[in-house]
Design a protein around this motif. Structure first.
Motif, short mmCIF file in Angstrom:
data_model
loop_
_atom_site.label_atom_id
_atom_site.label_comp_id
_atom_site.label_asym_id
_atom_site.label_seq_id
_atom_site.Cartn_x
_atom_site.Cartn_y
_atom_site.Cartn_z
N HIS A 35 0.80 -1.22 0.00
CA HIS A 35 0.00 0.00 0.00
C HIS A 35 0.83 1.28 0.00
O HIS A 35 0.31 2.33 -0.27
CB HIS A 35 -0.96 0.00 1.19
CG HIS A 35 -2.04 -1.02 1.04
ND1 HIS A 35 -3.01 -0.94 0.08
CD2 HIS A 35 -2.28 -2.17 1.71
CE1 HIS A 35 -3.81 -1.98 0.17
NE2 HIS A 35 -3.39 -2.75 1.15
N ALA A 36 2.11 1.19 0.32
CA ALA A 36 2.96 2.36 0.31
C ALA A 36 3.35 2.63 -1.14
O ALA A 36 4.21 1.97 -1.69
CB ALA A 36 4.20 2.16 1.17
N LYS A 39 6.53 8.06 -3.93
CA LYS A 39 6.44 9.38 -3.29
C LYS A 39 5.57 10.33 -4.10
O LYS A 39 4.95 11.22 -3.55
CB LYS A 39 7.83 9.99 -3.14
CG LYS A 39 8.49 9.63 -1.88
CD LYS A 39 9.71 10.49 -1.68
CE LYS A 39 10.23 10.30 -0.29
NZ LYS A 39 11.45 11.00 -0.06
N TYR A 130 2.12 19.99 -2.90
CA TYR A 130 3.15 18.96 -2.96
C TYR A 130 3.79 18.89 -4.35
O TYR A 130 5.00 18.72 -4.46
CB TYR A 130 2.54 17.61 -2.59
CG TYR A 130 3.57 16.52 -2.52
CD1 TYR A 130 4.29 16.30 -1.36
CD2 TYR A 130 3.84 15.71 -3.62
CE1 TYR A 130 5.24 15.31 -1.28
CE2 TYR A 130 4.79 14.72 -3.56
CZ TYR A 130 5.49 14.52 -2.39
OH TYR A 130 6.45 13.54 -2.33
N ARG A 164 8.89 14.13 2.39
CA ARG A 164 7.71 13.33 2.74
C ARG A 164 7.01 12.84 1.47
O ARG A 164 7.16 13.42 0.40
CB ARG A 164 6.74 14.11 3.62
CG ARG A 164 6.05 15.28 2.95
CD ARG A 164 5.09 15.96 3.95
NE ARG A 164 4.54 17.17 3.41
CZ ARG A 164 3.28 17.28 2.98
NH1 ARG A 164 2.47 16.27 3.05
NH2 ARG A 164 2.83 18.43 2.51
N ALA A 165 6.26 11.77 1.64
CA ALA A 165 5.49 11.22 0.52
C ALA A 165 4.21 12.03 0.35
O ALA A 165 3.76 12.71 1.27
CB ALA A 165 5.16 9.75 0.78
N PHE A 166 3.64 11.93 -0.81
CA PHE A 166 2.39 12.64 -1.11
C PHE A 166 1.28 12.13 -0.22
O PHE A 166 1.11 10.94 -0.02
CB PHE A 166 2.01 12.43 -2.58
CG PHE A 166 0.71 13.09 -2.95
CD1 PHE A 166 0.62 14.47 -3.00
CD2 PHE A 166 -0.41 12.33 -3.22
CE1 PHE A 166 -0.58 15.09 -3.35
CE2 PHE A 166 -1.61 12.94 -3.56
CZ PHE A 166 -1.69 14.31 -3.62
N ASP A 167 0.52 13.06 0.33
CA ASP A 167 -0.63 12.74 1.18
C ASP A 167 -1.82 13.49 0.61
O ASP A 167 -1.91 14.71 0.74
CB ASP A 167 -0.34 13.16 2.62
CG ASP A 167 -1.50 12.92 3.57
OD1 ASP A 167 -2.52 12.32 3.15
OD2 ASP A 167 -1.40 13.33 4.74
N SER A 168 -2.73 12.76 -0.02
CA SER A 168 -3.87 13.42 -0.66
C SER A 168 -4.76 14.14 0.34
O SER A 168 -5.46 15.08 -0.01
CB SER A 168 -4.69 12.41 -1.47
OG SER A 168 -5.19 11.40 -0.61
N ALA A 169 -4.72 13.72 1.61
CA ALA A 169 -5.52 14.39 2.63
C ALA A 169 -4.88 15.71 3.06
O ALA A 169 -5.54 16.56 3.65
CB ALA A 169 -5.70 13.48 3.85
N ASN A 170 -3.59 15.88 2.78
CA ASN A 170 -2.88 17.09 3.17
C ASN A 170 -1.85 17.44 2.10
O ASN A 170 -0.66 17.30 2.31
CB ASN A 170 -2.20 16.86 4.53
CG ASN A 170 -1.55 18.11 5.07
OD1 ASN A 170 -1.88 19.22 4.67
ND2 ASN A 170 -0.59 17.95 5.96
N PRO A 171 -2.30 17.91 0.91
CA PRO A 171 -1.37 18.14 -0.19
C PRO A 171 -0.65 19.49 -0.14
O PRO A 171 0.25 19.72 -0.94
CB PRO A 171 -2.28 18.07 -1.41
CG PRO A 171 -3.59 18.57 -0.92
CD PRO A 171 -3.69 18.09 0.51
#
Length: 183
Positions: A35-36, A39, A130, A164-171
């Motif tokens: 699931h990871a 980036k 991001y 950091r990796a992309f976080d769609s909840a906090n872009p």
């Protein structure tokens, strides 16, 4: 059931628990790896270059704002964003930074001139997401490298990727204002 049988059953039960816990850990780490994701999306790599003709974020942040003081504040803020957001040892050159601050007039900027320049500079970072940061990390050498268009020789190139990796909840990246000098 005597004590000897009870101890044997408890030992077997403990071993089964350890095996189950180990299996859960191994399975969980495998699921996490599946699931990871990467980036950032692979198709971004085409535009994540040191070439402003391909990387629109390099063009945006290297164009003059029409106010030299705002350009200075933007460049300083951008260098802080790059330092904090980009991966790798960027090799900050303190002497180049100090020279830029002195030559650009940053150290003498005060009052209303600071306020106006700060407002214009800060507006460049509204909505910094991001994708923009990933592209700016890829263009560190163009902006701040040996021939950097903003501040020459401030950083040596890092890995060209965000920490950091992309976080769609906090872009989005929150970029705070520079502290206003006193006096």
């Amino acid at each position: 059931m005597n004590d000897k049988q009870l101890r044997r059953h408890l030992a077997t039960f403990r071993r089964m628990l350890c095996v189950a816990a180990g299996a859960a850990i191994v399975w969980g780490s495998g699921v996490a790896q599946v699931h990871a994701g990467p980036k950032f999306p692979e198709h971004w790599r085409k535009t994540m270059t040191n070439d402003p003709a391909k990387n629109m974020y390099l063009r945006k942040f290297s164009e003059p704002l029409g106010n030299p003081d705002a350009d200075t504040l933007r460049n300083v803020t951008l260098s802080i964003v790059i330092r904090d957001a980009c991966q790798g040892d960027l090799g900050f050159n303190q002497a180049a930074g100090d020279e830029y601050l002195a030559k650009s007039g940053f150290l003498k900027l005060r009052g209303k001139a600071w306020d106006n320049a700060s407002f214009l500079s800060a507006s460049e970072f509204n909505g910094l997401d991001y994708r923009a940061v990933a592209h700016l990390c890829a263009g560190v050498d163009y902006l701040f490298g040996k021939q950097g268009v903003l501040i020459k020789d401030l950083f040596s190139p890092g890995t060209g990727e965000p920490k950091r990796a992309f976080d769609s909840a906090n872009p989005y990246y929150r970029v705070g204002p520079l502290k206003k000098p006193t006096g």
